[in-house]
Design a protein around this motif. Structure first.
Motif, PDB file in Angstrom:
ATOM      1  N   TYR A 247      -7.472  36.091  94.698  1.00  0.00           N
ATOM      2  CA  TYR A 247      -7.048  35.115  93.689  1.00  0.00           C
ATOM      3  C   TYR A 247      -5.560  35.351  93.442  1.00  0.00           C
ATOM      4  CZ  TYR A 247      -6.847  32.592  89.244  1.00  0.00           C
ATOM      5  OH  TYR A 247      -6.510  31.723  88.235  1.00  0.00           O
ATOM      6  N   LEU A 248      -5.201  36.604  93.207  1.00  0.00           N
ATOM      7  CA  LEU A 248      -3.799  37.014  93.124  1.00  0.00           C
ATOM      8  C   LEU A 248      -3.720  38.479  93.527  1.00  0.00           C
ATOM      9  CD1 LEU A 248      -0.807  36.611  92.347  1.00  0.00           C
ATOM     10  CD2 LEU A 248      -1.415  37.176  89.998  1.00  0.00           C
ATOM     11  N   ALA A 249      -2.857  38.777  94.489  1.00  0.00           N
ATOM     12  CA  ALA A 249      -2.666  40.167  94.939  1.00  0.00           C
ATOM     13  C   ALA A 249      -1.209  40.568  94.719  1.00  0.00           C
ATOM     14  CB  ALA A 249      -3.023  40.306  96.415  1.00  0.00           C
ATOM     15  N   ILE A 250      -1.004  41.825  94.306  1.00  0.00           N
ATOM     16  CA  ILE A 250       0.357  42.368  94.214  1.00  0.00           C
ATOM     17  C   ILE A 250       0.524  43.402  95.322  1.00  0.00           C
ATOM     18  CG2 ILE A 250       2.067  43.565  92.807  1.00  0.00           C
ATOM     19  CD1 ILE A 250       0.703  42.568  90.324  1.00  0.00           C
ATOM     20  N   VAL A 251       1.566  43.224  96.132  1.00  0.00           N
ATOM     21  CA  VAL A 251       1.898  44.166  97.195  1.00  0.00           C
ATOM     22  C   VAL A 251       3.064  45.016  96.687  1.00  0.00           C
ATOM     23  CG1 VAL A 251       2.586  44.451  99.601  1.00  0.00           C
ATOM     24  CG2 VAL A 251       1.235  42.442  98.921  1.00  0.00           C
ATOM     25  N   THR A 263       8.216  40.380 102.061  1.00  0.00           N
ATOM     26  CA  THR A 263       8.110  38.981 101.617  1.00  0.00           C
ATOM     27  C   THR A 263       8.452  38.030 102.754  1.00  0.00           C
ATOM     28  OG1 THR A 263       8.734  39.652  99.378  1.00  0.00           O
ATOM     29  CG2 THR A 263       8.870  37.311  99.880  1.00  0.00           C
ATOM     30  N   LYS A 264       9.530  38.333 103.474  1.00  0.00           N
ATOM     31  CA  LYS A 264       9.973  37.471 104.578  1.00  0.00           C
ATOM     32  C   LYS A 264       8.896  37.379 105.661  1.00  0.00           C
ATOM     33  CE  LYS A 264      13.659  36.948 108.005  1.00  0.00           C
ATOM     34  NZ  LYS A 264      14.796  37.613 108.681  1.00  0.00           N
ATOM     35  N   VAL A 265       8.327  38.535 106.026  1.00  0.00           N
ATOM     36  CA  VAL A 265       7.296  38.567 107.076  1.00  0.00           C
ATOM     37  C   VAL A 265       6.054  37.783 106.639  1.00  0.00           C
ATOM     38  CG1 VAL A 265       5.698  40.102 108.300  1.00  0.00           C
ATOM     39  CG2 VAL A 265       8.085  40.730 108.102  1.00  0.00           C
ATOM     40  N   MET A 266       5.662  37.933 105.370  1.00  0.00           N
ATOM     41  CA  MET A 266       4.481  37.226 104.864  1.00  0.00           C
ATOM     42  C   MET A 266       4.732  35.722 104.782  1.00  0.00           C
ATOM     43  SD  MET A 266       3.093  39.924 101.961  1.00  0.00           S
ATOM     44  CE  MET A 266       1.598  39.025 101.557  1.00  0.00           C
ATOM     45  N   GLN A 267       5.946  35.348 104.388  1.00  0.00           N
ATOM     46  CA  GLN A 267       6.286  33.917 104.328  1.00  0.00           C
ATOM     47  C   GLN A 267       6.262  33.301 105.722  1.00  0.00           C
ATOM     48  OE1 GLN A 267      10.062  34.075 102.265  1.00  0.00           O
ATOM     49  NE2 GLN A 267       9.142  33.623 100.270  1.00  0.00           N
ATOM     50  N   GLU A 268       6.799  34.045 106.707  1.00  0.00           N
ATOM     51  CA  GLU A 268       6.809  33.554 108.092  1.00  0.00           C
ATOM     52  C   GLU A 268       5.396  33.388 108.640  1.00  0.00           C
ATOM     53  OE1 GLU A 268       9.267  36.425 110.024  1.00  0.00           O
ATOM     54  OE2 GLU A 268      11.154  35.423 109.447  1.00  0.00           O
ATOM     55  N   ALA A 269       4.441  34.173 108.069  1.00  0.00           N
ATOM     56  CA  ALA A 269       3.038  34.060 108.490  1.00  0.00           C
ATOM     57  C   ALA A 269       2.327  32.917 107.754  1.00  0.00           C
ATOM     58  CB  ALA A 269       2.313  35.376 108.231  1.00  0.00           C
ATOM     59  N   GLY A 270       3.050  32.217 106.883  1.00  0.00           N
ATOM     60  CA  GLY A 270       2.471  31.059 106.191  1.00  0.00           C
ATOM     61  C   GLY A 270       1.752  31.394 104.900  1.00  0.00           C
ATOM     62  N   MET A 297       1.108  31.065  93.001  1.00  0.00           N
ATOM     63  CA  MET A 297       1.235  31.831  94.243  1.00  0.00           C
ATOM     64  C   MET A 297       0.022  32.743  94.384  1.00  0.00           C
ATOM     65  SD  MET A 297       4.188  34.640  93.324  1.00  0.00           S
ATOM     66  CE  MET A 297       5.314  33.419  92.683  1.00  0.00           C
ATOM     67  N   GLN A 298      -0.254  33.156  95.612  1.00  0.00           N
ATOM     68  CA  GLN A 298      -1.424  34.008  95.873  1.00  0.00           C
ATOM     69  C   GLN A 298      -1.031  35.466  96.049  1.00  0.00           C
ATOM     70  OE1 GLN A 298      -3.715  32.734  99.282  1.00  0.00           O
ATOM     71  NE2 GLN A 298      -5.604  33.646  98.522  1.00  0.00           N
ATOM     72  N   TYR A 299       0.221  35.708  96.426  1.00  0.00           N
ATOM     73  CA  TYR A 299       0.689  37.079  96.653  1.00  0.00           C
ATOM     74  C   TYR A 299       2.037  37.273  95.964  1.00  0.00           C
ATOM     75  CZ  TYR A 299      -2.636  36.631 100.531  1.00  0.00           C
ATOM     76  OH  TYR A 299      -3.753  36.395 101.288  1.00  0.00           O
ATOM     77  N   LEU A 300       2.189  38.418  95.307  1.00  0.00           N
ATOM     78  CA  LEU A 300       3.463  38.797  94.707  1.00  0.00           C
ATOM     79  C   LEU A 300       3.854  40.159  95.260  1.00  0.00           C
ATOM     80  CD1 LEU A 300       5.724  38.323  92.557  1.00  0.00           C
ATOM     81  CD2 LEU A 300       4.291  39.635  90.971  1.00  0.00           C
ATOM     82  N   VAL A 301       5.016  40.230  95.908  1.00  0.00           N
ATOM     83  CA  VAL A 301       5.533  41.514  96.392  1.00  0.00           C
ATOM     84  C   VAL A 301       6.441  42.066  95.295  1.00  0.00           C
ATOM     85  CG1 VAL A 301       6.823  42.691  98.209  1.00  0.00           C
ATOM     86  CG2 VAL A 301       5.422  40.702  98.778  1.00  0.00           C
ATOM     87  N   ALA A 302       6.263  43.328  94.946  1.00  0.00           N
ATOM     88  CA  ALA A 302       7.001  43.884  93.802  1.00  0.00           C
ATOM     89  C   ALA A 302       7.364  45.342  94.014  1.00  0.00           C
ATOM     90  CB  ALA A 302       6.159  43.749  92.531  1.00  0.00           C
TER      91      ALA A 302
END
Length: 452
Positions: A247-251, A263-270, A297-302
């Motif tokens: 539902y929502l994940a924090i990396v 973040t860039k790699v995850m965005q490139e993966a769609g 959003m589904q993922y937040l990198v922090a």
């Protein structure tokens, strides 16, 4: 649900009404122990982890003591970051909105990254309570726009983080301008030795309350270790994130540079992802937190900026891209999930240099389960993978795929029964197998002796 158990603190009726509206009926341990002391004007040190109810333990008695007949600053509440200050202000507003119109308490949020002149203009009428970052509050005191000499209550929230980030000097500057009979309330997960001179300077025989959570982390968090092995870490974190469909994940990452890269790699993966860290502009951080709260959003990198005190609702999964150097932050990170009785899963990508850190977490009482991720499937392991600390556990049923080991490849015999496909035995196989077993036993003995 009426907040009847709070009535014995003899708080003003609007506060009881506000607590009832938020469905708070039972005070937490820290609230039980600190509200009466703060009401009586005593200096206090509240030492507790996030999620123990410390915010209400100081907001309630402060609001109860505000004299609305005086249009002057009476309380200053400081936090190390804009996000934490904003969160405290939001909690304060939930209580204030129940004030009677003819007896209204006025509060102001003062943080960096906002228009300075507008902040100065907004202080033509002095608020009863100020919440903000120590730096911005100090600037406005220097400008003589904010008059704190009338304020007799000061809260220093997340004091250890304030110390780490170098903001204690700013707090000191504000405190020195406040009323001589100032009551100081300090809240912190830890009380470092370097904080002691500051505490002794302003505090008079403080009531020190230390509240240990019943569990190191919430009981409904499952802590999963996943070995990286020889995989590419960036590709693997994408595979892991895709597989859990949260539902929502924090990396969590340890540096701003890592956060940007992940973040860039995850965005490139769609993936629907964004990141937050101290290197972003205040406006960007505010916008991202707004999107998080609205579940856009589904993922937040922090980085660990978001791990201390930030109340982000609906977090179902935590992914530790790397373990933090300060293991207290592991507790803060995973504390973002499994809140308000919900379940949560925390994944830690394990590398060989994490061995000592995991051993320390095990000693703290954190129980890990061990998984591997192969060909798009989660495999639960009945013992820690080689090199990963932990005790052998009996396999248990789980909502995701479990196995005692790799699935055996089978062949059709034509009889309707499956038969295990014979493995090709290489020359010297038995000798190599014995040697491998002896090496594994030797390594396990070394790990065991280190633990002892």
């Amino acid at each position: 649900m009426e907040a009847t158990n709070f009535k014995r603190f003899e708080l003003k009726p609007f506060l009881i009404e506000a607590l009832s509206a938020q469905r708070f009926s039972l005070p937490t341990e820290i609230q039980e122990r600190l509200i009466p002391a703060i009401k009586n004007g005593k200096d206090v040190i509240g030492q507790s982890q996030t999620g123990t109810g410390k915010t209400l333990s100081f907001l309630l008695p402060i609001l109860d003591k505000i004299d609305t007949t005086k249009d002057e600053v009476q309380a200053v509440i400081t936090a190390p970051t804009r996000e934490l200050a904003s969160q405290l202000f939001d909690e304060l507003k939930k209580l204030i909105e129940h004030c009677p119109e003819d007896n209204m308490i006025h509060a102001k949020l003062l943080v960096g990254g906002t228009d300075r002149q507008r902040a100065i203009d907004s202080l033509k009428n002095q608020p009863h309570i100020v919440v903000g970052t120590a730096g911005r509050i100090g600037d406005l005191v220097d400008e003589k726009a904010l008059l704190v000499y009338t304020a007799s209550m000061l809260v220093v929230d997340e004091a250890d983080q304030m110390l780490d980030m170098g903001f204690i000097a700013d707090v000191d500057k504000v405190a020195s301008r406040m009323a001589e009979n100032m009551q100081m309330m300090v809240f912190s997960a830890t009380i470092p030795e370097k904080l002691q001179p500051f505490l002794k300077k302003y505090m008079n025989d403080p009531r020190h309350v230390q509240v240990e959570p019943k569990h190191v982390t919430a009981s409904k968090i499952e802590h999963r270790i996943v070995p990286l092995r020889n995989r590419d870490k960036m590709k693997f974190v994408v595979e892991l994130a895709e597989s859990i469909n949260p539902y929502l994940a924090i990396v969590f990452t340890n540096t701003k540079e890592q956060a940007d890269e992940v973040t860039k790699v995850m965005q490139e993966a769609g993936l629907n992802v964004d990141c937050i860290h101290g290197g972003l502009q205040p406006r960007q951080r505010k916008q991202i937190m707004k999107q998080v709260k609205e579940v856009k959003m589904q993922y937040l990198v922090a980085t660990d900026l978001a791990a201390r005190g930030l109340d982000v609702k609906g977090v179902t999964h935590i992914i530790n891209f790397g373990l933090p150097k300060d293991l207290d932050f592991y507790v803060h990170r995973v504390g973002r999930t499994a809140r308000a009785g919900a379940d949560g899963i925390a994944y830690t990508i394990f590398e060989q240099n994490d061995q000592q850190a995991v051993e320390k977490l095990l000693k703290r009482g954190i129980k890990f389960t061990y998984y591997d991720f192969k060909k798009g499937e989660w495999l639960k392991l009945d013992k820690p993978p080689l090199g990963v600390p932990g005790k052998r556990q009996k396999p248990t049923s789980n909502q995701e795929a479990t196995t005692k080991g790799p699935k055996k490849e089978t062949v059709n015999t034509g009889t309707g029964k499956a038969k295990a496909k014979p493995k090709k035995v290489k020359p010297g196989y038995k000798k190599k197998a014995k040697f491998k077993q002896a090496k594994e036993a030797q390594r396990e003995r070394r790990i065991s002796s280190r633990k002892k």
